[in-house]
Write an enzyme that holds these catalytic residues in place. Structure first.
Site, mmCIF file in Angstrom:
data_model
loop_
_atom_site.group_PDB
_atom_site.id
_atom_site.type_symbol
_atom_site.label_atom_id
_atom_site.label_comp_id
_atom_site.label_asym_id
_atom_site.label_seq_id
_atom_site.Cartn_x
_atom_site.Cartn_y
_atom_site.Cartn_z
ATOM 1 N N CYS A 47 20.938 35.461 54.561
ATOM 2 C CA CYS A 47 20.229 36.668 54.991
ATOM 3 C C CYS A 47 20.396 36.878 56.500
ATOM 4 O O CYS A 47 20.605 35.928 57.256
ATOM 5 C CB CYS A 47 18.750 36.581 54.608
ATOM 6 S SG CYS A 47 18.400 37.310 52.989
ATOM 7 N N HIS A 111 19.530 41.004 50.324
ATOM 8 C CA HIS A 111 19.370 39.840 49.452
ATOM 9 C C HIS A 111 19.270 40.223 47.970
ATOM 10 O O HIS A 111 19.646 39.441 47.100
ATOM 11 C CB HIS A 111 18.105 39.094 49.892
ATOM 12 C CG HIS A 111 17.868 37.799 49.208
ATOM 13 N ND1 HIS A 111 18.424 36.605 49.637
ATOM 14 C CD2 HIS A 111 17.137 37.486 48.103
ATOM 15 C CE1 HIS A 111 18.025 35.622 48.835
ATOM 16 N NE2 HIS A 111 17.254 36.134 47.889
ATOM 17 N N ASN A 151 30.201 34.078 40.727
ATOM 18 C CA ASN A 151 29.259 33.539 39.751
ATOM 19 C C ASN A 151 27.941 34.283 39.937
ATOM 20 O O ASN A 151 27.417 34.325 41.040
ATOM 21 C CB ASN A 151 29.010 32.050 39.993
ATOM 22 C CG ASN A 151 30.288 31.221 39.967
ATOM 23 O OD1 ASN A 151 31.236 31.563 39.270
ATOM 24 N ND2 ASN A 151 30.311 30.138 40.716
ATOM 25 N N GLY A 157 26.468 29.376 36.996
ATOM 26 C CA GLY A 157 26.748 28.268 37.900
ATOM 27 C C GLY A 157 26.366 28.483 39.343
ATOM 28 O O GLY A 157 26.835 27.755 40.216
ATOM 29 N N HIS A 164 27.075 36.963 46.655
ATOM 30 C CA HIS A 164 28.239 36.361 47.296
ATOM 31 C C HIS A 164 29.344 36.103 46.284
ATOM 32 O O HIS A 164 29.086 35.947 45.097
ATOM 33 C CB HIS A 164 27.866 35.049 47.999
ATOM 34 C CG HIS A 164 27.450 33.944 47.078
ATOM 35 N ND1 HIS A 164 26.226 33.912 46.447
ATOM 36 C CD2 HIS A 164 28.110 32.831 46.659
ATOM 37 C CE1 HIS A 164 26.149 32.826 45.695
ATOM 38 N NE2 HIS A 164 27.284 32.145 45.789
ATOM 39 N N CYS A 194 57.462 42.328 31.149
ATOM 40 C CA CYS A 194 56.245 41.575 31.436
ATOM 41 C C CYS A 194 55.304 41.652 30.234
ATOM 42 O O CYS A 194 54.984 42.744 29.756
ATOM 43 C CB CYS A 194 55.578 42.150 32.687
ATOM 44 S SG CYS A 194 53.862 41.679 32.902
ATOM 45 N N HIS A 291 51.353 39.066 35.931
ATOM 46 C CA HIS A 291 50.678 40.317 36.265
ATOM 47 C C HIS A 291 49.228 39.973 36.573
ATOM 48 O O HIS A 291 48.553 39.356 35.748
ATOM 49 C CB HIS A 291 50.786 41.199 35.005
ATOM 50 C CG HIS A 291 50.482 42.638 35.172
ATOM 51 N ND1 HIS A 291 51.340 43.617 34.720
ATOM 52 C CD2 HIS A 291 49.413 43.292 35.689
ATOM 53 C CE1 HIS A 291 50.804 44.810 34.950
ATOM 54 N NE2 HIS A 291 49.633 44.628 35.546
ATOM 55 N N PHE A 306 32.765 22.433 19.216
ATOM 56 C CA PHE A 306 34.012 22.899 18.606
ATOM 57 C C PHE A 306 34.948 23.471 19.668
ATOM 58 O O PHE A 306 36.146 23.183 19.682
ATOM 59 C CB PHE A 306 33.722 23.942 17.519
ATOM 60 C CG PHE A 306 34.964 24.439 16.839
ATOM 61 C CD1 PHE A 306 35.675 23.613 15.965
ATOM 62 C CD2 PHE A 306 35.442 25.717 17.079
ATOM 63 C CE1 PHE A 306 36.836 24.056 15.348
ATOM 64 C CE2 PHE A 306 36.608 26.171 16.466
ATOM 65 C CZ PHE A 306 37.300 25.340 15.602
ATOM 66 N N GLU A 307 34.389 24.291 20.570
ATOM 67 C CA GLU A 307 35.191 24.888 21.649
ATOM 68 C C GLU A 307 35.759 23.786 22.552
ATOM 69 O O GLU A 307 36.927 23.817 22.931
ATOM 70 C CB GLU A 307 34.335 25.849 22.483
ATOM 71 C CG GLU A 307 34.095 27.200 21.832
ATOM 72 C CD GLU A 307 32.913 27.217 20.883
ATOM 73 O OE1 GLU A 307 32.333 26.141 20.587
ATOM 74 O OE2 GLU A 307 32.570 28.331 20.419
HETATM 75 ZN ZN LIG Z 1 19.563 36.276 51.295
HETATM 76 ZN ZN LIG Z 2 53.322 43.493 34.264
#
Ligand SMILES: [Zn+2]
Ligand SMILES: [Zn+2]
Length: 331
Positions: A47, A111, A151, A157, A164, A194, A291, A306-307
């Site tokens: 800030c 903020h 994020n 996270g 930011h 491409c 690209h 599983f993932e």
């Molecule tokens: Zn702030």
């Molecule tokens: Zn491309």
């Protein structure tokens, strides 16, 4: 009936789990209420007035009232610029020096803002800062890959509320990224075009997963989306590296990025999300086979065993329905 879908570019599979599929509007209700942050927090290191709590700015945009955006080295960086990249072997195992560059882009003095709520000029400043930092950092000889990302919220996270983004440059292109580029290279060798340009042309032909477009960019939910409301923003013309984005594209990209984030913000009740700008490694900025694009991943479901075990994501929504929901939402 459930189905597998393949990501044409990476050859990775996802499962669209129709038995568990949810209508797009039901994801809104699963969201936690985010506390409304104050416009100014005296304890916040980002800030105004607390500039001495961060390292000195490496890039700054000013307006009448003081700074409008600051980019600073990350005080708690995972990597350090004064280290080398020297490899050392310990028996079978390999270490390398922890060289890297990590910066934080403090997007606005306010903020309580975020890219969905900030003014047009602020989001343009953010994209200008991405370009400036990308360009500057790419001049460092040891840098291979520059990742720009954001994020939003604790599930994505971040613990710091102040708006930011981050830029991290690594001396390594990891297998996860290299594999994508390798697949794109094979495709270019086979078809002479491409694969991302080809996929974009197909998305435009099929139309049903398009969220919106402008003169320079298209936003869509990919055919093989790994999670609900995964969205991509891709330049219409072939562009290997984000670092080469021109002024017209900066305007168009900041506009479509904000519009898509606004749709997610209003349509889904300000969910946590990550977005990542994927770009060719700096040494390959003009490649014909890769690209750059941005992927936005709202954190609406949690990848589980599983993932982790297979790399196959189970998506409990139809990308076509998610795209239509976002497309029809006015912001
Ligand atoms: Zn702030
Ligand atoms: Zn491309």
């Amino acid at each position: 009936m459930p189905e597998f879908r393949q990501n044409f570019a990476t050859k990775e599979w996802v499962i669209i789990a129709t038995e568990r599929a949810r209508r797009p509007d039901t994801f809104r209700h699963s969201q936690r209420e985010r506390k409304n942050p104050p416009p100014f927090d005296p304890q916040c290191p980002f800030c105004p007035g607390n500039e001495d709590k961060t390292p000195a700015a490496v890039f700054q945009i000013n307006d009448d009232g003081g700074w409008a955006l600051r980019a600073v080295p990350n005080k708690y960086a995972a990597l350090a610029e004064d280290l080398g990249t020297q490899r050392t072997h310990e028996g079978l195992f390999l270490r390398a020096g922890g060289y890297g560059i990590a910066e934080v882009i403090i997007e606005t003095p306010a903020h309580d803002q975020n890219p969905a709520t900030m003014g047009r000029e602020s989001i343009r400043n953010v994209v200008l800062a991405y370009r400036n930092r990308y360009t500057d950092i790419s001049l460092h000889e040891k840098v291979e890959l520059i990742t720009v990302f954001r994020n939003h919220g604790s599930r994505a996270g971040t613990s710091l509320e102040h708006p930011h983004s981050q830029v991290i440059a690594t001396p390594i292109t990891p297998p996860h990224v290299r594999d994508q580029i390798y697949q794109a290279r094979i495709s270019y060798d086979t078809f002479g075009s491409c694969i991302y340009c080809d996929m974009l042309a197909e998305e435009i032909r099929q139309q049903e997963r398009i969220i919106m477009e402008n003169d320079n960019f298209v936003a869509y939910c990919p055919f093989a989306s790994r999670s609900p409301f995964e969205a991509r923003i891709i330049p219409k013309l072939h562009r290997g590296s984000f670092g080469n984005i021109n002024d017209e594209e900066v305007n168009a990209f900041s506009h479509i990025l904000q519009e898509v984030l606004k749709k997610i913000y209003t349509g889904l009740g300000d969910p946590d999300y990550n977005f990542i700008i994927r770009s060719a490694p700096v040494q390959d900025s003009n490649v014909k086979h890769y690209h750059w694009y941005t992927v936005i991943v709202p954190r609406l479901t949690t990848p589980a065993g599983f993932e982790m075990g297979t790399g196959i994501y189970i998506n409990v929504s139809y990308p076509e329905q998610c795209a239509r929901f976002l497309r029809e939402l006015s912001t």
